[in-house]
Design a protein around this motif. Sequence first.
Motif, PDB file in Angstrom:
ATOM      1  N   THR A   1      -5.201   4.614  -0.293  1.00  0.00           N
ATOM      2  CA  THR A   1      -5.015   3.747   0.870  1.00  0.00           C
ATOM      3  C   THR A   1      -3.663   3.997   1.523  1.00  0.00           C
ATOM      4  O   THR A   1      -3.564   4.120   2.755  1.00  0.00           O
ATOM      5  N   ILE A   2      -2.630   4.101   0.717  1.00  0.00           N
ATOM      6  CA  ILE A   2      -1.282   4.342   1.253  1.00  0.00           C
ATOM      7  C   ILE A   2      -1.225   5.673   1.995  1.00  0.00           C
ATOM      8  O   ILE A   2      -0.716   5.764   3.114  1.00  0.00           O
ATOM      9  N   VAL A   3      -1.766   6.719   1.384  1.00  0.00           N
ATOM     10  CA  VAL A   3      -1.726   8.055   1.998  1.00  0.00           C
ATOM     11  C   VAL A   3      -2.525   8.069   3.295  1.00  0.00           C
ATOM     12  O   VAL A   3      -2.065   8.615   4.316  1.00  0.00           O
ATOM     13  N   LEU A   4      -3.713   7.486   3.282  1.00  0.00           N
ATOM     14  CA  LEU A   4      -4.548   7.466   4.490  1.00  0.00           C
ATOM     15  C   LEU A   4      -3.872   6.711   5.629  1.00  0.00           C
ATOM     16  O   LEU A   4      -3.881   7.163   6.782  1.00  0.00           O
ATOM     17  N   LEU A   5      -3.286   5.577   5.313  1.00  0.00           N
ATOM     18  CA  LEU A   5      -2.644   4.787   6.360  1.00  0.00           C
ATOM     19  C   LEU A   5      -1.427   5.491   6.944  1.00  0.00           C
ATOM     20  O   LEU A   5      -1.211   5.472   8.161  1.00  0.00           O
ATOM     21  N   ILE A   6      -0.630   6.124   6.099  1.00  0.00           N
ATOM     22  CA  ILE A   6       0.586   6.779   6.596  1.00  0.00           C
ATOM     23  C   ILE A   6       0.267   8.089   7.305  1.00  0.00           C
ATOM     24  O   ILE A   6       0.738   8.343   8.416  1.00  0.00           O
ATOM     25  N   VAL A   7      -0.536   8.935   6.681  1.00  0.00           N
ATOM     26  CA  VAL A   7      -0.750  10.287   7.203  1.00  0.00           C
ATOM     27  C   VAL A   7      -1.720  10.310   8.378  1.00  0.00           C
ATOM     28  O   VAL A   7      -1.430  10.900   9.417  1.00  0.00           O
ATOM     29  N   TRP A   8      -2.863   9.662   8.232  1.00  0.00           N
ATOM     30  CA  TRP A   8      -3.887   9.782   9.273  1.00  0.00           C
ATOM     31  C   TRP A   8      -3.824   8.698  10.328  1.00  0.00           C
ATOM     32  O   TRP A   8      -4.036   8.960  11.500  1.00  0.00           O
ATOM     33  N   LEU A   9      -3.503   7.479   9.936  1.00  0.00           N
ATOM     34  CA  LEU A   9      -3.480   6.397  10.919  1.00  0.00           C
ATOM     35  C   LEU A   9      -2.082   6.107  11.460  1.00  0.00           C
ATOM     36  O   LEU A   9      -1.926   5.271  12.341  1.00  0.00           O
ATOM     37  N   LYS A  10      -1.062   6.770  10.900  1.00  0.00           N
ATOM     38  CA  LYS A  10       0.329   6.649  11.351  1.00  0.00           C
ATOM     39  C   LYS A  10       0.838   5.203  11.314  1.00  0.00           C
ATOM     40  O   LYS A  10       1.569   4.757  12.186  1.00  0.00           O
ATOM     41  N   VAL A  11       0.447   4.459  10.284  1.00  0.00           N
ATOM     42  CA  VAL A  11       0.930   3.098  10.082  1.00  0.00           C
ATOM     43  C   VAL A  11       2.307   3.180   9.422  1.00  0.00           C
ATOM     44  O   VAL A  11       2.573   4.093   8.645  1.00  0.00           O
ATOM     45  N   HIS A  12       3.162   2.234   9.732  1.00  0.00           N
ATOM     46  CA  HIS A  12       4.511   2.226   9.160  1.00  0.00           C
ATOM     47  C   HIS A  12       4.422   2.203   7.629  1.00  0.00           C
ATOM     48  O   HIS A  12       3.586   1.493   7.065  1.00  0.00           O
TER      49      HIS A  12
END
Length: 105
Positions: free
Chosen positions: A15-26
């Motif tokens: 979840t952390i990797v997907l949010l940071i890398v693909w969705l560009k979430v802080h």
Amino acid sequence: MMSSLVLAALAGIATIVLLIVWLKVHPFLSLMAGSAVMALAAGVPYPKLFNSFSTGLGSTISSVGLLIVLGAIIGTLLVSSGVPTSSSTPSSARRRSSGCPGRWR
């Protein structure tokens, strides 16, 4: 029991990797979401999840630390919008290079 905890940890990391890398979430928000996914996948009930998170966050960064994190998020949003670049353009346009690289008049 151990394999379900390992799967919960992997779900949180994914979840952390997907949010940071693909969705560009802080990253701070991604870490919060990843920890929630991991706790839910491990079977922690909702009331205990929120209580544990707020107690841990409170003891770690207190109220001032949260303001710093929110300020960093706003600063990141400003930088990505180009505000600092547009406000510094006139001063950088006045600089002229002398003959040596890295030296300004």
